[in-house]
Design an enzyme around this catalytic site. Structure first.
Site, PDB file in Angstrom:
ATOM      1  N   TYR A  54      -9.865  -6.730  -5.622  1.00 48.58           N
ATOM      2  CA  TYR A  54      -9.230  -5.630  -4.870  1.00 48.58           C
ATOM      3  C   TYR A  54     -10.298  -4.692  -4.295  1.00 48.58           C
ATOM      4  O   TYR A  54     -10.294  -4.370  -3.104  1.00 48.58           O
ATOM      5  CB  TYR A  54      -8.297  -4.879  -5.818  1.00 48.58           C
ATOM      6  CG  TYR A  54      -7.589  -3.686  -5.227  1.00 48.58           C
ATOM      7  CD1 TYR A  54      -6.505  -3.850  -4.368  1.00 48.58           C
ATOM      8  CD2 TYR A  54      -7.991  -2.389  -5.532  1.00 48.58           C
ATOM      9  CE1 TYR A  54      -5.844  -2.747  -3.844  1.00 48.58           C
ATOM     10  CE2 TYR A  54      -7.332  -1.284  -5.017  1.00 48.58           C
ATOM     11  CZ  TYR A  54      -6.260  -1.466  -4.169  1.00 48.58           C
ATOM     12  OH  TYR A  54      -5.604  -0.378  -3.648  1.00 48.58           O
ATOM     13  N   SER A  85      -9.166   2.438  -0.202  1.00 49.44           N
ATOM     14  CA  SER A  85      -8.962   2.891  -1.590  1.00 49.44           C
ATOM     15  C   SER A  85     -10.280   3.439  -2.103  1.00 49.44           C
ATOM     16  O   SER A  85     -11.358   3.019  -1.667  1.00 49.44           O
ATOM     17  CB  SER A  85      -8.533   1.718  -2.479  1.00 49.44           C
ATOM     18  OG  SER A  85      -8.545   2.109  -3.835  1.00 49.44           O
ATOM     19  N   LYS A 138     -11.247  -3.947  -0.438  1.00 49.93           N
ATOM     20  CA  LYS A 138     -11.116  -2.604   0.140  1.00 49.93           C
ATOM     21  C   LYS A 138     -12.456  -2.113   0.709  1.00 49.93           C
ATOM     22  O   LYS A 138     -12.476  -1.430   1.734  1.00 49.93           O
ATOM     23  CB  LYS A 138     -10.592  -1.621  -0.905  1.00 49.93           C
ATOM     24  CG  LYS A 138      -9.125  -1.830  -1.278  1.00 49.93           C
ATOM     25  CD  LYS A 138      -8.186  -1.612  -0.103  1.00 49.93           C
ATOM     26  CE  LYS A 138      -6.741  -1.465  -0.542  1.00 49.93           C
ATOM     27  NZ  LYS A 138      -5.799  -1.363   0.582  1.00 49.93           N
ATOM     28  N   VAL A 187       1.701 -10.000   6.617  1.00 53.20           N
ATOM     29  CA  VAL A 187       0.462  -9.653   7.327  1.00 53.20           C
ATOM     30  C   VAL A 187      -0.646 -10.685   7.149  1.00 53.20           C
ATOM     31  O   VAL A 187      -1.678 -10.596   7.818  1.00 53.20           O
ATOM     32  CB  VAL A 187      -0.063  -8.252   6.913  1.00 53.20           C
ATOM     33  CG1 VAL A 187       0.933  -7.170   7.263  1.00 53.20           C
ATOM     34  CG2 VAL A 187      -0.440  -8.208   5.426  1.00 53.20           C
TER      35      VAL A 187
HETATM   36  N1  LIG Z   1      -0.836   3.507  -5.105  1.00 49.30           N
HETATM   37  C1  LIG Z   1      -2.138   3.729  -5.255  1.00 49.30           C
HETATM   38  O1  LIG Z   1      -2.596   4.327  -6.260  1.00 49.30           O
HETATM   39  C2  LIG Z   1      -3.087   3.278  -4.176  1.00 49.30           C
HETATM   40  C3  LIG Z   1      -4.432   3.733  -4.250  1.00 49.30           C
HETATM   41  C4  LIG Z   1      -5.320   3.330  -3.281  1.00 49.30           C
HETATM   42  C5  LIG Z   1      -4.908   2.496  -2.258  1.00 49.30           C
HETATM   43  N2  LIG Z   1      -3.611   2.053  -2.198  1.00 49.30           N
HETATM   44  C6  LIG Z   1      -3.237   1.176  -1.104  1.00 49.30           C
HETATM   45  O2  LIG Z   1      -2.156   1.714  -0.401  1.00 49.30           O
HETATM   46  C7  LIG Z   1      -1.430   0.656   0.227  1.00 49.30           C
HETATM   47  C8  LIG Z   1       0.049   0.829  -0.076  1.00 49.30           C
HETATM   48  O3  LIG Z   1       0.212   0.749  -1.484  1.00 49.30           O
HETATM   49  P1  LIG Z   1       1.445   1.412  -2.266  1.00 49.30           P
HETATM   50  O4  LIG Z   1       0.871   2.064  -3.461  1.00 49.30           O
HETATM   51  O5  LIG Z   1       2.283   2.155  -1.307  1.00 49.30           O
HETATM   52  O6  LIG Z   1       2.147   0.075  -2.791  1.00 49.30           O
HETATM   53  P2  LIG Z   1       3.646  -0.459  -2.709  1.00 49.30           P
HETATM   54  O7  LIG Z   1       3.646  -1.655  -3.573  1.00 49.30           O
HETATM   55  O8  LIG Z   1       4.599   0.649  -2.977  1.00 49.30           O
HETATM   56  O9  LIG Z   1       3.798  -0.877  -1.173  1.00 49.30           O
HETATM   57  C9  LIG Z   1       3.107  -1.966  -0.632  1.00 49.30           C
HETATM   58  C10 LIG Z   1       3.992  -2.647   0.379  1.00 49.30           C
HETATM   59  O10 LIG Z   1       3.218  -3.714   0.983  1.00 49.30           O
HETATM   60  C11 LIG Z   1       4.086  -4.821   1.119  1.00 49.30           C
HETATM   61  N3  LIG Z   1       3.312  -6.061   1.184  1.00 49.30           N
HETATM   62  C12 LIG Z   1       2.587  -6.657   0.206  1.00 49.30           C
HETATM   63  N4  LIG Z   1       2.052  -7.801   0.658  1.00 49.30           N
HETATM   64  C13 LIG Z   1       2.440  -7.939   1.953  1.00 49.30           C
HETATM   65  C14 LIG Z   1       2.206  -8.900   2.957  1.00 49.30           C
HETATM   66  N5  LIG Z   1       1.481 -10.011   2.726  1.00 49.30           N
HETATM   67  N6  LIG Z   1       2.753  -8.708   4.177  1.00 49.30           N
HETATM   68  C15 LIG Z   1       3.498  -7.608   4.432  1.00 49.30           C
HETATM   69  N7  LIG Z   1       3.783  -6.675   3.519  1.00 49.30           N
HETATM   70  C16 LIG Z   1       3.247  -6.837   2.286  1.00 49.30           C
HETATM   71  C17 LIG Z   1       4.994  -4.774  -0.096  1.00 49.30           C
HETATM   72  O11 LIG Z   1       6.172  -5.544   0.115  1.00 49.30           O
HETATM   73  C18 LIG Z   1       5.249  -3.291  -0.233  1.00 49.30           C
HETATM   74  O12 LIG Z   1       6.404  -2.892   0.478  1.00 49.30           O
HETATM   75  C19 LIG Z   1      -2.015  -0.648  -0.304  1.00 49.30           C
HETATM   76  O13 LIG Z   1      -2.916  -1.168   0.645  1.00 49.30           O
HETATM   77  C20 LIG Z   1      -2.759  -0.197  -1.547  1.00 49.30           C
HETATM   78  O14 LIG Z   1      -3.823  -1.054  -1.864  1.00 49.30           O
HETATM   79  C21 LIG Z   1      -2.697   2.435  -3.138  1.00 49.30           C
END
Ligand SMILES: NC(=O)c1ccc[n+]([C@@H]2O[C@H](COP(=O)([O-])OP(=O)(O)OC[C@H]3O[C@@H](n4cnc5c(N)ncnc54)[C@H](O)[C@@H]3O)[C@@H](O)[C@H]2O)c1
Length: 245
Positions: A144, A131, A148, A50
């Site tokens: 981060y 987030s 966000k 992305v």
């Molecule tokens: N898990 C949490 O506690 C949490 C809390 C708040 C926000 N988020 C946000 O939720 C979203 C998903 O996070 P998650 O917890 O499911 O994490 P995750 O690591 O399970 O999934 C993230 C996915 O994004 C992909 N990715 C990373 N960089 C990329 C790039 N440059 N191009 C394409 N794909 C890419 C990874 O390969 C992975 O499959 C993120 O934006 C994260 O910041 C997560």
């Protein structure tokens, strides 16, 4: 099973894992035609970094090639950063801005162009995964959290712009709190998850599940949310408002 998204095409980034994977599965289960994309190769996913504009163009083109249209964009791909500012390089700061904010900007611009090509007024829904760290400073998430916060502002700004000038494209952010996914599992030891004391400060006494977040994303993408735009929907078990200081 009802299929509220029947006939609608969705592009979901970060669909190999965690919240993105749960979202792609939920939208598909509710009838959407889903193109899941990810940097990581996984069966059935379109390869898509992305941070690369040309790969966004290819992903949107692939969605249109497969389904003839694009109605829903969910930008969920991302990585986390944590650590004190002394250990935070400019490279890392920029990388966070790229994967969260620049990617959302590029994706939204392409999605809106496609939605406009499908008819005027353009109709569609865009959901960015923000987030809690973008709404409240969380220790050691300087890059981060700042990225966000900008992403949430981008959703609000585009939501306002795209509800005018003959467009009906809604743009919102979902702001998860702590959610159990591979991202957070990498940050804590396995025994962390079995100890209720680690969640006692949360009003709902648990981390969110990816499915909790996917439900909120699906709501914002749905017709039930047809009057909801430019919002940041918090899904955090009450942490932002109710956790002890
Ligand atoms: N898990 C949490 O506690 C949490 C809390 C708040 C926000 N988020 C946000 O939720 C979203 C998903 O996070 P998650 O917890 O499911 O994490 P995750 O690591 O399970 O999934 C993230 C996915 O994004 C992909 N990715 C990373 N960089 C990329 C790039 N440059 N191009 C394409 N794909 C890419 C990874 O390969 C992975 O499959 C993120 O934006 C994260 O910041 C997560």
């Amino acid at each position: 099973m009802s299929a509220p998204f029947a006939g609608r095409a969705a592009l979901v980034t970060g669909a190999a894992s965690g919240i993105g994977r749960a979202t792609a599965a939920l939208l598909a289960a509710r009838g959407a035609m889903v193109l899941g994309t990810d940097l990581k190769a996984a069966e059935g996913l379109f390869p898509h970094d992305v941070t690369q504009e040309a790969q966004w163009e290819a992903a949107v083109a692939e969605c249109v090639r497969r389904f003839g249209r694009l109605d829903i964009l969910v930008h969920c791909a991302g990585t986390a950063q944590s650590g004190p500012i002394a250990e935070l390089s400019l490279e890392t700061f920029r990388a966070q801005a790229q994967v969260h904010v620049e990617a959302a900007f590029v994706g939204a611009r392409l999605a809106v162009a496609q939605m406009r090509a499908q008819g005027r007024p353009a109709r569609g829904a865009i959901v960015f995964v923000g987030s809690i760290a973008g709404l409240k400073p969380v220790m050691q998430t300087t890059a981060y959290g700042t990225a966000k916060a900008a992403l949430i502002h981008l959703a609000r700004t585009l939501g306002v712009e795209l509800g005018r000038k003959g467009d009906l494209v809604r743009v919102n952010a979902v702001c998860p709190g702590g959610t159990r996914t591979p991202m957070t599992e990498a940050a804590f030891p396995p025994e962390y998850w079995d100890d209720p004391a680690n969640f006692a400060h949360l009003p709902l006494k648990a981390f969110c599940t990816p499915e909790d977040i996917a439900e909120a994303i699906a709501f914002l993408a749905s017709e039930e949310a047809e009057f909801v735009t430019a919002q940041a929907l918090v899904v955090d078990g009450g942490w932002l408002v109710g956790s002890r200081p």
